[in-house]
Design a protein around this motif. Structure first.
Motif, mmCIF file in Angstrom:
data_model
loop_
_atom_site.group_PDB
_atom_site.id
_atom_site.type_symbol
_atom_site.label_atom_id
_atom_site.label_comp_id
_atom_site.label_asym_id
_atom_site.label_seq_id
_atom_site.Cartn_x
_atom_site.Cartn_y
_atom_site.Cartn_z
ATOM 1 N N VAL A 53 36.135 26.067 48.253
ATOM 2 C CA VAL A 53 35.128 27.010 48.321
ATOM 3 C C VAL A 53 35.089 28.644 47.475
ATOM 4 O O VAL A 53 33.717 28.880 47.195
ATOM 5 N N ASP A 54 35.621 29.449 47.110
ATOM 6 C CA ASP A 54 36.203 29.847 46.301
ATOM 7 C C ASP A 54 35.724 29.845 44.907
ATOM 8 O O ASP A 54 36.678 29.772 44.049
ATOM 9 N N SER A 55 35.014 30.510 44.520
ATOM 10 C CA SER A 55 34.223 29.708 43.062
ATOM 11 C C SER A 55 34.836 31.500 42.128
ATOM 12 O O SER A 55 34.594 30.811 41.135
ATOM 13 N N GLU A 56 35.054 32.301 42.509
ATOM 14 C CA GLU A 56 35.506 33.491 41.675
ATOM 15 C C GLU A 56 37.124 33.222 40.866
ATOM 16 O O GLU A 56 38.004 32.525 40.905
ATOM 17 N N LYS A 57 36.463 33.523 39.039
ATOM 18 C CA LYS A 57 36.758 33.339 38.247
ATOM 19 C C LYS A 57 38.424 33.949 38.060
ATOM 20 O O LYS A 57 39.519 34.033 38.362
ATOM 21 N N ASP A 58 38.468 35.091 38.912
ATOM 22 C CA ASP A 58 39.494 35.860 39.335
ATOM 23 C C ASP A 58 39.887 35.652 40.609
ATOM 24 O O ASP A 58 39.731 36.829 41.285
ATOM 25 N N GLY A 59 40.511 34.143 41.085
ATOM 26 C CA GLY A 59 41.392 34.574 41.954
ATOM 27 C C GLY A 59 42.383 34.110 42.770
ATOM 28 O O GLY A 59 43.357 34.981 41.481
ATOM 29 N N GLY A 60 43.770 33.427 42.669
ATOM 30 C CA GLY A 60 44.905 33.534 43.356
ATOM 31 C C GLY A 60 45.145 32.874 42.122
ATOM 32 O O GLY A 60 44.452 31.926 41.860
ATOM 33 N N PRO A 61 46.452 32.347 42.341
ATOM 34 C CA PRO A 61 46.351 30.892 41.055
ATOM 35 C C PRO A 61 46.195 29.546 42.002
ATOM 36 O O PRO A 61 46.069 29.106 42.984
ATOM 37 N N GLN A 62 45.959 28.713 41.460
ATOM 38 C CA GLN A 62 45.701 27.200 41.605
ATOM 39 C C GLN A 62 47.212 26.646 41.931
ATOM 40 O O GLN A 62 47.664 27.030 41.597
ATOM 41 N N PHE A 63 47.360 25.485 41.978
ATOM 42 C CA PHE A 63 48.060 24.698 43.090
ATOM 43 C C PHE A 63 49.006 24.470 41.649
ATOM 44 O O PHE A 63 50.028 24.358 41.916
ATOM 45 N N ALA A 64 47.997 23.962 40.362
ATOM 46 C CA ALA A 64 48.808 23.866 39.482
ATOM 47 C C ALA A 64 49.561 24.468 38.841
ATOM 48 O O ALA A 64 51.075 25.210 38.142
ATOM 49 N N GLU A 65 48.985 26.048 38.732
ATOM 50 C CA GLU A 65 49.623 27.148 38.245
ATOM 51 C C GLU A 65 51.133 27.335 39.042
ATOM 52 O O GLU A 65 51.870 28.215 38.793
ATOM 53 N N ILE A 120 54.891 27.111 37.302
ATOM 54 C CA ILE A 120 55.436 28.344 36.891
ATOM 55 C C ILE A 120 56.719 28.068 37.682
ATOM 56 O O ILE A 120 57.746 28.177 36.962
ATOM 57 N N VAL A 121 57.174 27.674 38.780
ATOM 58 C CA VAL A 121 58.257 27.792 39.501
ATOM 59 C C VAL A 121 59.166 26.486 38.882
ATOM 60 O O VAL A 121 59.951 26.861 38.533
ATOM 61 N N TRP A 122 58.382 25.634 38.447
ATOM 62 C CA TRP A 122 59.265 24.607 37.530
ATOM 63 C C TRP A 122 59.778 24.861 35.867
ATOM 64 O O TRP A 122 60.718 24.390 35.125
ATOM 65 N N PHE A 123 58.541 25.234 35.310
ATOM 66 C CA PHE A 123 58.746 25.502 34.392
ATOM 67 C C PHE A 123 59.746 26.576 34.175
ATOM 68 O O PHE A 123 60.724 27.110 32.839
ATOM 69 N N GLY A 124 59.552 27.587 35.221
ATOM 70 C CA GLY A 124 60.794 28.913 35.116
ATOM 71 C C GLY A 124 62.014 28.600 35.493
ATOM 72 O O GLY A 124 62.964 28.883 34.587
ATOM 73 N N ALA A 125 61.741 27.796 36.567
ATOM 74 C CA ALA A 125 63.687 27.427 36.439
ATOM 75 C C ALA A 125 63.964 26.233 35.602
ATOM 76 O O ALA A 125 65.492 26.872 34.844
#
Lengths: 235, 311
Positions: free
Chosen positions: A110-122, A126-131
């Motif tokens: 429901v949160d349609s703001e552009k600058d919110g928290g990270p999405q699931f994919a992000e 981050i976790v897998w590519f960081g590792a």
């Protein structure tokens, strides 16, 4: 039933006797039985092992894997110098932890703001590519840990931060305020330190001694970013 | 005697003959680039050719790096050669970038012709994340003072920061390297830097921005601009001092254009980051509320501004 050939005795005692020269004098007669059964004990065991994982019930298989994952969780929570995480690596634990973390961290639909928290994919990326990046870095620096072992360790050491996320979500159910923020900050910092200690306990030994700091710093950065995502989460 | 000497040395020199094209290499001692190797090599072997003093070091380095020529770019060992640094070396290079000195060439003295990719990569990653995190923190602190500002985690800024920093730290050295290669003909004494050395120069020069960005949390504008100017001066000075020996033999115009372009791009990066990640606070927090002032350049807070301006 060997019939030994009779070797004539040495013609002269001046020549030195060869080794085991006396053995040729032995003749095995018929009245000493030499018989028995030669079996290879391994064969029956391997056959047994193969059929046991094929024929066992699904519940057994799943419980065995879950128990292995749970055992590794315990090793992360009480980090000792043991090789369990490294020896029998698996990626189920990291996957479960990453999916849990990403599900809890994502902003709602429901949160349609552009600058919110990270999405699931992000979070996932981050976790897998960081590792993967940290693993490549430590291998390029000359570490002698295998690729998947390192991924396994880094993934499992996200467990304290996942616990921190759960605690933060519970704390956020209470009223907002500076005390709320302080509690969350304290919990996240504590779990961040725990993650770092746990992962360096496993990873530091695999690096040459003059490059340990170079290999540990990216781990620090990785968990710092995840901690920041947890801390700035607003429901 | 000479023939016998040559015969005696023959099998030893075979390896170095691959490098030395001509027997008397005194005059052709320029840094050559071979396609497979990414380090500047001084052609010429041994001390019998009358080594010049300032190229002796690179001479030894060339002999050492001979063995590293073997791995092709598709092997893991090839990339491992770029991470062949110790902790102390990385720290020394960072110190060298923080304190640029006019006569002290960063590439020759600190890199010693052994560029690494560890420094540039992780400094850029750190800078990108620190930018995003401290930018978000300024928003948190601003919200403390003025609860009408809407706080949001602004995660997309991480992506923007990462792309900006990495593009800057890799595409600008590429352009610079290409330009220097193009002007190579004008130079006699000093060869251009290799691509990796240029990337190293830029990567390590970005280090000084990391503490600056953290210090930008302090919400006093003139202090922020002071820190920014200081960091920019240090960083740009490092770049200019490193590029000066290569560029000074070029024509005046080319040298001036190149150096000013480098400094300008660096300044653009610093100012752009300052404005995008650290939005200036709404004027109501700095001046008395009854004064109407111009709007801040960022458009990220338009819905809340009219509300706060109405007081």
């Amino acid at each position: 039933m060997a019939e030994a050939a009779e070797s004539p005795g040495d013609p002269g005692t001046a020549t030195p006797r060869p080794l085991f020269a006396g053995l040729s004098d032995i003749s095995i007669s018929q009245d000493i039985p030499v018989e028995g059964e030669i079996t290879i004990p391994m064969r029956s065991r391997i056959r047994e092992f193969d059929s046991s994982t094929l024929n066992e019930s699904v519940q057994n298989t799943i419980m065995r894997d879950l128990k292995a994952v749970g055992k590794k969780f315990m090793h992360v929570l009480y980090p000792r110098k043991s090789n369990t995480l490294l020896r029998d690596w698996d990626l189920w634990g990291p996957l479960i932890l990453c999916v849990t973390l990403a599900l809890m961290l994502q902003r709602g639909s429901v949160d349609s703001e552009k600058d919110g928290g990270p999405q699931f994919a992000e979070v996932f990326v981050i976790v897998w590519f960081g590792a993967v990046t940290i693993t490549l870095n430590s291998k390029l620096l000359g570490g002698n840990i295998s690729f998947f072992q390192s991924l396994c360790v880094l993934g499992y050491c996200i467990l304290p931060l996942t616990v921190a996320m759960l605690v933060c979500r519970l704390v956020l159910l209470a009223e907002q305020g500076p005390i709320n923020f302080m509690v969350r900050l304290f919990v996240v910092i504590l779990m961040f330190a725990w993650s770092i200690v746990a992962s360096t306990a496993f990873l530091a030994d695999s690096q040459p001694p003059n490059r340990k700091a170079l290999a540990v710093y990216p781990v620090f950065l990785f968990y710092f970013v995840i901690s920041w995502m947890i801390l700035t989460f607003t429901p | 005697m000479a023939a016998a000497d040559e015969l005696a040395f023959h099998e030893f020199e075979e390896a170095t003959n691959l490098l030395a094209q001509t027997p008397d290499a005194t005059t052709t001692r320029s840094d050559q680039l071979t396609p497979q190797r990414h380090v500047a090599v001084a052609v010429g072997s041994g001390g019998s050719y009358g080594a010049e003093d300032d190229l002796e070091e690179s001479d030894k380095a060339a002999l050492l790096q001979e063995e590293k020529q073997q791995p092709g770019f598709w092997t893991f060992g090839y990339y491992q050669s770029f991470f062949d640094v110790d902790t102390s070396q990385v720290l020394d290079r960072i110190k060298g970038s923080l304190l640029p000195r006019p006569g002290h060439n960063f590439v020759r003295h600190h890199l010693r012709n052994r560029p690494d990719l560890y420094g540039p990569f992780w400094i850029c990653a750190t800078l990108a994340f620190v930018l995003a995190v401290t930018g978000n923190l300024t928003l948190v602190l601003a919200q403390r003072r003025d609860p009408s500002i809407h706080y949001s985690p602004q995660f997309h800024k991480v992506t923007v920061a990462g792309i900006t920093i990495y593009c800057y730290a890799w595409l600008v050295p590429l352009a610079l390297w290409g330009f220097l290669q193009w002007r190579k003909g004008v130079r006699e004494r000093m060869g251009p830097y290799t691509f990796l050395e240029t990337v190293c120069i830029y990567g390590y020069s970005l280090f000084v921005f990391i503490p600056t960005v953290v210090l930008w949390l302090i919400p006093i504008p003139w202090l922020q601009w002071l820190f920014g100017a200081l960091a920019l001066a240090l960083s740009a000075a490092g770049l200019v001092f490193t590029l000066w020996p290569v560029v000074r033999e070029d024509t005046r115009l080319a040298a001036a254009v190149l150096l000013s372009a480098v400094v300008l791009l660096h300044a653009l990066l610093a100012v752009g980051c300052k404005f995008y990640f650290f939005q200036p606070l709404p004027p109501e927090l700095l001046e008395p509320p009854h004064q109407a002032t111009a709007q801040p350049p960022n458009t990220l807070l338009p819905p809340t501004l009219p509300k706060s301006m109405a007081t």
